[in-house]
Design an enzyme around this catalytic site. Structure first.
Site, mmCIF file in Angstrom:
data_model
loop_
_atom_site.group_PDB
_atom_site.id
_atom_site.type_symbol
_atom_site.label_atom_id
_atom_site.label_comp_id
_atom_site.label_asym_id
_atom_site.label_seq_id
_atom_site.Cartn_x
_atom_site.Cartn_y
_atom_site.Cartn_z
ATOM 1 N N GLY A 9 0.842 -1.198 0.000
ATOM 2 C CA GLY A 9 0.000 0.000 0.000
ATOM 3 C C GLY A 9 0.870 1.238 0.000
ATOM 4 N N ALA A 10 0.961 1.888 -1.151
ATOM 5 C CA ALA A 10 1.870 3.032 -1.296
ATOM 6 C C ALA A 10 1.121 4.349 -1.241
ATOM 7 C CB ALA A 10 2.648 2.918 -2.603
ATOM 8 N N SER A 12 -0.324 7.643 1.266
ATOM 9 C CA SER A 12 0.446 8.652 1.997
ATOM 10 C C SER A 12 1.150 8.069 3.223
ATOM 11 C CB SER A 12 -0.465 9.811 2.406
ATOM 12 O OG SER A 12 -1.570 9.346 3.160
ATOM 13 N N LYS A 222 -9.323 6.038 19.052
ATOM 14 C CA LYS A 222 -9.258 6.509 17.670
ATOM 15 C C LYS A 222 -10.498 6.082 16.897
ATOM 16 C CE LYS A 222 -6.591 6.816 13.474
ATOM 17 N NZ LYS A 222 -5.365 6.536 12.726
ATOM 18 N N ASN A 226 -13.026 8.585 14.901
ATOM 19 C CA ASN A 226 -13.362 8.380 13.495
ATOM 20 C C ASN A 226 -14.851 8.110 13.298
ATOM 21 O OD1 ASN A 226 -10.744 8.731 12.566
ATOM 22 N ND2 ASN A 226 -10.248 6.560 12.621
ATOM 23 N N ASN A 230 -15.836 11.143 10.859
ATOM 24 C CA ASN A 230 -15.832 10.711 9.457
ATOM 25 C C ASN A 230 -17.222 10.637 8.828
ATOM 26 O OD1 ASN A 230 -13.098 10.534 9.873
ATOM 27 N ND2 ASN A 230 -12.881 8.516 8.975
ATOM 28 N N SER A 303 -11.037 11.563 5.617
ATOM 29 C CA SER A 303 -10.796 10.581 4.557
ATOM 30 C C SER A 303 -12.106 10.024 4.016
ATOM 31 C CB SER A 303 -9.920 9.444 5.083
ATOM 32 O OG SER A 303 -10.536 8.794 6.185
#
Length: 365
Positions: A9-10, A12, A222, A226, A230, A303
């Site tokens: 997973g590339a 951020s 967390k 979220n 979110n 996100s």
């Protein structure tokens, strides 16, 4: 001696960790970024296989570059046998984890370390049931919880805008219980894998290795943040800070938090017998944490909101959905979390349908 580290997973955060590992220990860590497809790998190579990280401290802007190895398929030996992966950081979206990890199962063994850098809860349990129903060949699982803020303006450029911290902890092979042979891995940095040491030595990552129960509490906190910010920002289509101006958002957040705390206490028995854990999961304290995050990230777009705006699937099933899942298991009502899941999914389907309709209209012109 180099440490075999792969980052699946590339995005951020995956790119940021690979960059920082390379920067902090260039002679030891040589991370390999694993891309989703061949075209993305080619684009990365076209940019000299470099990741640039940009940070702003006061009025000063700092840039640093790392050249990284990369691939898009499982590493194989010359004989066509899967090469062993010692360390794998999984930094994909939660709903992509199973499909993304499946090709690499043959590269993993009980001597492998798999570190999950993701939102939500419950992913490790699902993977355990899917791929490793027996603990014999199951890798060592670790969870990384991040409060860093990062985004990609360009495919090879990461803006590290929120200097947070990483909390890392060992996930027991047996649900909710550490066996005697696993206790040495529970928050003991001296007995932890080398990759944990490398992560904690990076100044910019601000990482710490903690015991399983404290890690669970941080993960729950967390998740609650979220679960409030979110979906509400996605449905209301607003920035995080704008939620503070809503007449009814506070009441909705409080109900989300209360449902989550009720479910956590039913699922994790240690909370009942530990006064500090109970205080940590106090509804009022968690609600204040949610409001503080709204203020600190006031100009950020969550996100989940960005996923909806770009017509992508969201991680709602692993955030609010996890709370609902626990509620179902313990027969605890979770109506507000269920409502938010429905609203986010409906919002996304409406936006996708509007986009599809407009595309079809354009084709007829």
């Amino acid at each position: 001696m180099s440490s075999r580290i792969y980052v699946l997973g590339a995005g951020s955060m995956g790119s940021l960790l690979a960059h920082e590992l390379r920067q902090s220990a260039p002679e030891i860590a040589n991370p390999t970024l694993l891309f989703k497809g061949e075209q993305r790998l080619r684009d990365f190579i076209a940019h000299e296989s470099k990741i640039t990280v940009i940070r702003q401290k006061g009025e000063n802007i700092f840039k640093s570059e790392s050249q990284l190895a990369a691939g898009w398929q499982p590493p194989m030996s010359r004989e066509g046998i899967p090469s062993h992966i010692d360390n794998l950081i999984v930094a994909t979206k939660t709903y992509l984890t199973e499909a993304a990890l499946r090709p690499y199962i043959g590269n993993l063994s009980s001597n492998s370390n798999v570190l999950f850098l993701q939102n939500g809860m419950g992913v490790a349990d699902d993977l355990r049931r899917k791929f490793w129903p027996s603990s014999i060949n199951r890798p060592n699982f670790f969870q990384i919880i991040s409060t860093h803020g990062a985004y990609k303006a360009l495919p090879n450029v990461v803006h590290h805008v929120g200097l947070g911290k990483l909390s890392i902890g060992y996930i027991p092979k047996h649900r909710h219980s550490l066996q005697s042979d696993e206790l040495k891995l529970d928050g003991n940095l001296k007995n932890s894998p080398k990759i944990i040491e490398l992560l904690t030595e990076s100044k910019n990552l601000n990482a710490s290795y903690i015991k399983h129960n404290p890690l669970l509490l941080v993960q729950m906190e967390k998740l609650v943040v979220n679960a409030c910010i979110n979906p509400l920002s996605a449905v209301l289509d607003c920035l995080n800070g704008d939620l503070l101006y809503g007449n009814k958002t506070f009441e909705l957040m409080k109900k989300v938090v209360q449902e989550a705390v009720d479910c956590f206490k039913a699922e994790y028995s240690f909370i009942k017998f530990d006064p500090q854990s109970s205080s940590f999961l106090d509804v009022g304290r968690l609600l204040n944490t949610v409001l503080d995050v709204c203020k600190l990230t006031a100009s950020n777009s969550s996100s989940m909101r960005e996923d909806v705006r770009h017509l992508n699937r969201t991680e709602i099933d692993w955030i609010n959905g996890y709370i609902v899942k626990l509620g179902t298991r313990h027969r605890i009502p979770t109506p507000v979390n269920r409502l938010l899941i429905s609203m986010v999914n409906n919002k996304l389907s409406i936006e996708q349908s509007i986009e599809l309709s407009s595309t079809q209209i354009d084709k007829t012109k």
